[in-house]
Design a protein around this motif. Structure first.
Motif, mmCIF file in Angstrom:
data_model
loop_
_atom_site.group_PDB
_atom_site.id
_atom_site.type_symbol
_atom_site.label_atom_id
_atom_site.label_comp_id
_atom_site.label_asym_id
_atom_site.label_seq_id
_atom_site.Cartn_x
_atom_site.Cartn_y
_atom_site.Cartn_z
ATOM 1 N N GLU A 20 5.743 -3.987 0.674
ATOM 2 C CA GLU A 20 5.645 -2.768 -0.131
ATOM 3 C C GLU A 20 5.880 -3.082 -1.605
ATOM 4 O O GLU A 20 5.172 -2.586 -2.482
ATOM 5 C CB GLU A 20 6.664 -1.734 0.353
ATOM 6 N N THR A 21 6.878 -3.906 -1.886
ATOM 7 C CA THR A 21 7.198 -4.282 -3.264
ATOM 8 C C THR A 21 6.028 -5.020 -3.906
ATOM 9 O O THR A 21 5.653 -4.755 -5.058
ATOM 10 C CB THR A 21 8.462 -5.155 -3.302
ATOM 11 N N CYS A 22 5.421 -5.933 -3.152
ATOM 12 C CA CYS A 22 4.286 -6.692 -3.673
ATOM 13 C C CYS A 22 3.078 -5.794 -3.910
ATOM 14 O O CYS A 22 2.376 -5.924 -4.920
ATOM 15 C CB CYS A 22 3.924 -7.812 -2.703
ATOM 16 N N PHE A 23 2.836 -4.875 -2.984
ATOM 17 C CA PHE A 23 1.707 -3.963 -3.136
ATOM 18 C C PHE A 23 1.872 -3.086 -4.378
ATOM 19 O O PHE A 23 0.912 -2.846 -5.119
ATOM 20 C CB PHE A 23 1.565 -3.086 -1.894
ATOM 21 N N LYS A 24 3.085 -2.601 -4.615
ATOM 22 C CA LYS A 24 3.347 -1.781 -5.808
ATOM 23 C C LYS A 24 3.130 -2.593 -7.076
ATOM 24 O O LYS A 24 2.634 -2.075 -8.084
ATOM 25 C CB LYS A 24 4.772 -1.234 -5.756
ATOM 26 N N PRO A 44 -6.674 -9.339 6.367
ATOM 27 C CA PRO A 44 -5.653 -8.397 6.859
ATOM 28 C C PRO A 44 -4.749 -7.876 5.742
ATOM 29 O O PRO A 44 -4.361 -6.701 5.741
ATOM 30 C CB PRO A 44 -4.859 -9.219 7.880
ATOM 31 N N LEU A 45 -4.432 -8.751 4.773
ATOM 32 C CA LEU A 45 -3.563 -8.337 3.674
ATOM 33 C C LEU A 45 -4.289 -7.376 2.732
ATOM 34 O O LEU A 45 -3.696 -6.423 2.218
ATOM 35 C CB LEU A 45 -3.085 -9.577 2.907
ATOM 36 N N VAL A 46 -5.595 -7.613 2.525
ATOM 37 C CA VAL A 46 -6.388 -6.703 1.689
ATOM 38 C C VAL A 46 -6.412 -5.305 2.312
ATOM 39 O O VAL A 46 -6.236 -4.298 1.619
ATOM 40 C CB VAL A 46 -7.824 -7.233 1.518
ATOM 41 N N LYS A 47 -6.609 -5.241 3.627
ATOM 42 C CA LYS A 47 -6.659 -3.944 4.311
ATOM 43 C C LYS A 47 -5.322 -3.213 4.214
ATOM 44 O O LYS A 47 -5.286 -1.985 4.085
ATOM 45 C CB LYS A 47 -7.060 -4.140 5.771
ATOM 46 N N ASP A 48 -4.217 -3.960 4.280
ATOM 47 C CA ASP A 48 -2.897 -3.341 4.130
ATOM 48 C C ASP A 48 -2.664 -2.858 2.706
ATOM 49 O O ASP A 48 -1.936 -1.889 2.481
ATOM 50 C CB ASP A 48 -1.801 -4.340 4.518
ATOM 51 N N LEU A 49 -3.288 -3.528 1.747
ATOM 52 C CA LEU A 49 -3.103 -3.182 0.333
ATOM 53 C C LEU A 49 -3.846 -1.910 -0.058
ATOM 54 O O LEU A 49 -3.367 -1.137 -0.910
ATOM 55 C CB LEU A 49 -3.581 -4.354 -0.534
ATOM 56 N N LEU A 50 -5.003 -1.655 0.538
ATOM 57 C CA LEU A 50 -5.902 -0.584 0.091
ATOM 58 C C LEU A 50 -5.234 0.781 -0.073
ATOM 59 O O LEU A 50 -5.444 1.458 -1.089
ATOM 60 C CB LEU A 50 -7.101 -0.474 1.044
ATOM 61 N N PRO A 51 -4.416 1.252 0.892
ATOM 62 C CA PRO A 51 -3.814 2.591 0.715
ATOM 63 C C PRO A 51 -2.839 2.686 -0.446
ATOM 64 O O PRO A 51 -2.413 3.795 -0.805
ATOM 65 C CB PRO A 51 -3.084 2.820 2.055
ATOM 66 N N HIS A 52 -2.479 1.569 -1.074
ATOM 67 C CA HIS A 52 -1.511 1.574 -2.174
ATOM 68 C C HIS A 52 -2.182 1.562 -3.542
ATOM 69 O O HIS A 52 -1.498 1.679 -4.558
ATOM 70 C CB HIS A 52 -0.585 0.351 -2.052
ATOM 71 N N LEU A 53 -3.506 1.434 -3.592
ATOM 72 C CA LEU A 53 -4.210 1.323 -4.859
ATOM 73 C C LEU A 53 -4.563 2.695 -5.428
ATOM 74 O O LEU A 53 -4.622 3.696 -4.709
ATOM 75 C CB LEU A 53 -5.485 0.496 -4.673
ATOM 76 N N THR A 54 -4.830 2.730 -6.726
ATOM 77 C CA THR A 54 -5.247 3.976 -7.367
ATOM 78 C C THR A 54 -6.719 4.241 -7.072
ATOM 79 O O THR A 54 -7.444 3.360 -6.588
ATOM 80 C CB THR A 54 -5.059 3.910 -8.888
ATOM 81 N N VAL A 55 -7.162 5.449 -7.401
ATOM 82 C CA VAL A 55 -8.552 5.829 -7.172
ATOM 83 C C VAL A 55 -9.501 4.922 -7.948
ATOM 84 O O VAL A 55 -10.511 4.436 -7.417
ATOM 85 C CB VAL A 55 -8.767 7.305 -7.568
ATOM 86 N N CYS A 56 -9.187 4.664 -9.224
ATOM 87 C CA CYS A 56 -10.052 3.822 -10.052
ATOM 88 C C CYS A 56 -10.081 2.383 -9.545
ATOM 89 O O CYS A 56 -11.120 1.715 -9.599
ATOM 90 C CB CYS A 56 -9.594 3.866 -11.510
ATOM 91 N N GLN A 57 -8.943 1.886 -9.069
ATOM 92 C CA GLN A 57 -8.889 0.527 -8.528
ATOM 93 C C GLN A 57 -9.733 0.409 -7.269
ATOM 94 O O GLN A 57 -10.459 -0.572 -7.070
ATOM 95 C CB GLN A 57 -7.433 0.132 -8.259
ATOM 96 N N LEU A 58 -9.654 1.415 -6.404
ATOM 97 C CA LEU A 58 -10.486 1.413 -5.193
ATOM 98 C C LEU A 58 -11.964 1.412 -5.549
ATOM 99 O O LEU A 58 -12.761 0.675 -4.958
ATOM 100 C CB LEU A 58 -10.154 2.633 -4.337
ATOM 101 N N ASP A 59 -12.323 2.233 -6.521
ATOM 102 C CA ASP A 59 -13.719 2.339 -6.934
ATOM 103 C C ASP A 59 -14.210 1.012 -7.509
ATOM 104 O O ASP A 59 -15.347 0.590 -7.244
ATOM 105 C CB ASP A 59 -13.861 3.457 -7.968
ATOM 106 N N GLU A 60 -13.353 0.358 -8.279
ATOM 107 C CA GLU A 60 -13.732 -0.913 -8.896
ATOM 108 C C GLU A 60 -13.866 -2.029 -7.861
ATOM 109 O O GLU A 60 -14.747 -2.881 -7.943
ATOM 110 C CB GLU A 60 -12.680 -1.292 -9.948
ATOM 111 N N LEU A 61 -12.991 -2.005 -6.859
ATOM 112 C CA LEU A 61 -12.992 -3.060 -5.847
ATOM 113 C C LEU A 61 -14.070 -2.882 -4.785
ATOM 114 O O LEU A 61 -14.505 -3.857 -4.161
ATOM 115 C CB LEU A 61 -11.629 -3.113 -5.148
ATOM 116 N N GLN A 62 -14.495 -1.659 -4.559
ATOM 117 C CA GLN A 62 -15.331 -1.369 -3.395
ATOM 118 C C GLN A 62 -16.581 -2.238 -3.294
ATOM 119 O O GLN A 62 -16.847 -2.809 -2.218
ATOM 120 C CB GLN A 62 -15.719 0.107 -3.380
ATOM 121 N N PRO A 63 -17.395 -2.402 -4.352
ATOM 122 C CA PRO A 63 -18.619 -3.207 -4.196
ATOM 123 C C PRO A 63 -18.326 -4.644 -3.748
ATOM 124 O O PRO A 63 -19.002 -5.170 -2.854
ATOM 125 C CB PRO A 63 -19.246 -3.171 -5.598
#
Length: 662
Positions: A20-24, A44-63
């Motif tokens: 949790e600390t690392c994801f934050k 597996p670590l990327v999938k665990d990280l996704l719910p902790h990201l901001t909307v803009c970060q998700l949008d940027e990473l998605q492609p």
């Protein structure tokens, strides 16, 4: 051994805390770390990280993640859960659906400056222009709130590139407040509407309020030849005033509304410089008695567009293919009725009123629709109206628009007035069209008794029907809905979706079984139909139904909500038993008073007869709080092969449902 288990549990908690600390930290320092740092992480670590990201970060990473075969669905669902609360059911199966829902909800909040707890917590990430840009690339609907002047004004100034993007992306425009054409500030809203509806690709218009003059402005020039006299006078007076003021500024050149700028006969053609902001009120405008303000879309565009904007000349007029009015009173309906006869581009019309429509209003609408349908240029195929005062008016509408392929009507009976207008005699069945092209039909009724003969007559004349939804139909004492089901079996062989809601079908099991033996249904819903109410052996009756359902290889959705299945729910697991299991992918057993122990037995049976594909299981509004531990155990057993739709439940707030199942 107990000590070993405790140590393992402690170690797991510590690892989770470190994660949790690392994801934050990744969320906070994402800009510094960069996309590549995230992409280098194990999947597996990327999938665990996704719910902790901001909307803009998700949008940027998605492609980039999609190229690696990783979906951001869990991240977008995490945002929705944070926005709506843990008990909100999120029924969005794809990445794009979840992303669109997030952007749709947040864009309106952030653009207009509305706040809610989620926006407050994430204001730093959402207040940047990059969020609005990212959201605008995703959304398809724009809600225009006329009272929020500053946000709309920003689209004509610092956020003009955003308006250019919305113009290319928005397919549907909603107007949430009345359009006051007497106020100067309204110009900004009118200009934004003009850009989206006329220059843009938006073809769908949703009007949420009762605003006749505003509706007249929205319809003017966008598909109908009708010109509202009040609007015409208003546009002309404002246009004359602006023309006088503009002529004075540019040395005598005159402005013809809708046709660009023309010079006087003794001068060369002159094109005035377009302004991004309104000039101060001139002497000429003061003498005219009006500020420099117009409601003509063509003049508005010249007023707001900067000098380096699009070339001068006549603006395009958009077309409205789909129109929905959600507060359609008599005044708005009158404006619409004048426009309808020449509204040739209109394909879909939806009219909703908080109160029941008056007879005369519906008859006026029917006359206008009939004029439209008699034209070879008419393209109207979808019609939705609620609420009619009685069922017979549906017959009049069908007579007025015999070519519609989709009809949705809601009937709310009134306790006063004549049951049928003497000015519009009922059409004899022999004089009605022998065949109707209806493909989709929805009839929702709230009256003491319904004319079943009329409904079955429509069904017999609709052999192409693929979707039927009937709700709330009450019959005289001693009558049965069996005739409805028999008619479907005999006349509607192309039916793919059947939704029967709030109908008494407790004596119709033979007719239901007969219907299922020779049909190609893909979706079947019996909601609040009291299927087992009169069965002496409820389990046996449900087994007969399950056996018939298993013979339908096309069936993928089955809804049995509010049928008091309770302890008999275990029988449904047999859908997936044997050598030919059902192909059902979605099963709705919500509101069936299924207790925790009964759900656990169902889970055990379903584990024995495992569905051939992942099953979406709707368990909402069942009393899981009666034994939370058993309920949780049942859910745990179901999760490996089910997508569960559950929500918080308080039995103390649902005593009526409990009593009805005792």
């Amino acid at each position: 051994m107990a000590n070993t288990a405790r140590r393992a549990d402690t170690r797991n908690r510590q690892e989770m805390c470190l994660k949790e600390t690392c994801f934050k930290a990744v969320r906070k320092h994402f800009a510094v770390l960069g996309i590549e740092a995230v992409l280098d992480l194990p999947t597996p670590l990327v999938k665990d990280l996704l719910p902790h990201l901001t909307v803009c970060q998700l949008d940027e990473l998605q492609p980039a993640l999609n190229q690696r075969g990783i979906s951001t669905h869990s991240g977008w669902v995490g945002v929705l859960q944070d926005m709506c609360g843990p008990n909100h059911v999120i029924d969005l199966n794809t990445e794009e659906e979840a992303k669109h829902e997030v952007m749709r909800m947040l864009f309106t909040l952030v653009f207009y400056g509305f706040t809610n707890p989620f926006v407050k917590r994430n204001i730093t990430n959402l207040s940047s222009p990059s969020f609005l840009w990212a959201a605008a690339k995703c959304i398809k609907h724009f809600l225009l709130t006329t009272s929020m002047h500053k946000p709309l004004q920003s689209l004509t100034a610092e956020h003009r590139p955003l308006l250019n993007l919305l113009e290319k992306r928005i397919r549907s425009v909603g107007v949430s407040q009345s359009i006051d054409l007497s106020k100067r500030k309204t110009q900004t809203a009118l200009y934004v509407l003009h850009r989206l509806l006329d220059h843009g690709v938006a073809k769908e218009l949703i009007v949420h309020v009762q605003c006749p003059i505003g509706l007249a402005w929205l319809l003017h020039g966008r598909g109908s030849h009708y010109v509202n006299p009040e609007l015409k006078n208003l546009m002309q007076s404002r246009a004359d005033c602006v023309t006088q003021a503009t002529s004075a500024r540019i040395g005598g050149a005159s402005l013809s509304p809708g046709y660009g700028t023309r010079a006087s006969e003794d001068q060369d053609e002159v094109t005035p410089c377009k302004r991004s902001k309104l000039d101060p009120v001139s002497v000429e405008e003061e003498e005219c008695g009006k500020a420099n303000f117009t409601v003509d879309p063509q003049l508005l565009c010249q007023t707001f567009t900067p000098c380096d904007g699009p070339s001068a000349g006549a603006c395009p007029w958009g077309q409205i293919n789909c129109l929905e009015i959600r507060q359609c009173g008599s005044d708005s309906l009158r404006v619409l009725n004048f426009a309808l006869p020449t509204f040739f581009c209109l394909r879909s019309l939806s009219l909703h009123s908080f109160s029941t429509f008056r007879d005369l209003d519906v008859l006026g609408l029917a006359r206008a629709l009939k004029q439209l349908s008699e034209s070879s240029r008419s393209s109207l195929t979808d019609l939705s109206i609620s609420a009619l005062p009685y069922t017979q008016l549906m017959e009049i509408l069908l007579d007025a628009v015999p070519h519609v392929t989709s009809l949705h009507v809601e009937i709310q009976a009134v306790m006063w007035g004549p049951r049928f207008s003497p000015h519009h005699p009922r059409t004899a069945e022999a004089d009605m069209p022998a065949e109707l092209p209806l493909e989709k039909l929805t009839v929702k009724v709230a009256e003491l008794q319904t004319d079943l003969h009329f409904i079955t007559s429509v069904l017999r004349r609709s052999p192409r029907l693929t979707s039927l939804h009937v709700a709330g139909m009450r019959l005289p004492t001693g009558s049965s809905q069996s005739q409805l089901l028999t008619t479907l079996s005999e006349s509607n062989h192309f039916l793919r979706s059947l939704n029967l809601e709030d109908l008494k079908l407790s004596d119709c099991l033979p007719e239901i079984l007969n219907l299922l033996r020779d049909c190609k249904l893909e979706e079947l819903r019996f909601s609040d139909c009291r299927l087992l109410e009169k069965s002496s052996d409820k389990e046996e009756s449900l087994q007969q139904l399950v056996a018939a359902l298993k013979t339908l290889p096309s069936l993928h959705t089955l809804g049995l909500a509010q049928n008091r299945l309770a302890k008999n729910v275990c029988v449904l697991a047999e859908l997936f038993s044997g050598s030919s299991p059902s192909s059902v992918k979605r099963l709705d057993i919500s509101s069936n008073f299924i207790q925790p122990a009964e759900l656990l037995e169902f889970a055990k049976s379903l584990r024995t007869h495992c569905p051939p594909q992942r099953l979406t299981l709707d368990l909402r509004k069942n009393p899981g709080d009666r034994d939370s531990d058993t309920w949780s155990t049942a859910l745990k057993r179901l999760r490996p092969f089910c997508v569960l739709l559950v929500e918080g439940w308080k039995s103390t707030e649902s005593m009526a449902d409990h009593i009805s199942n005792m």
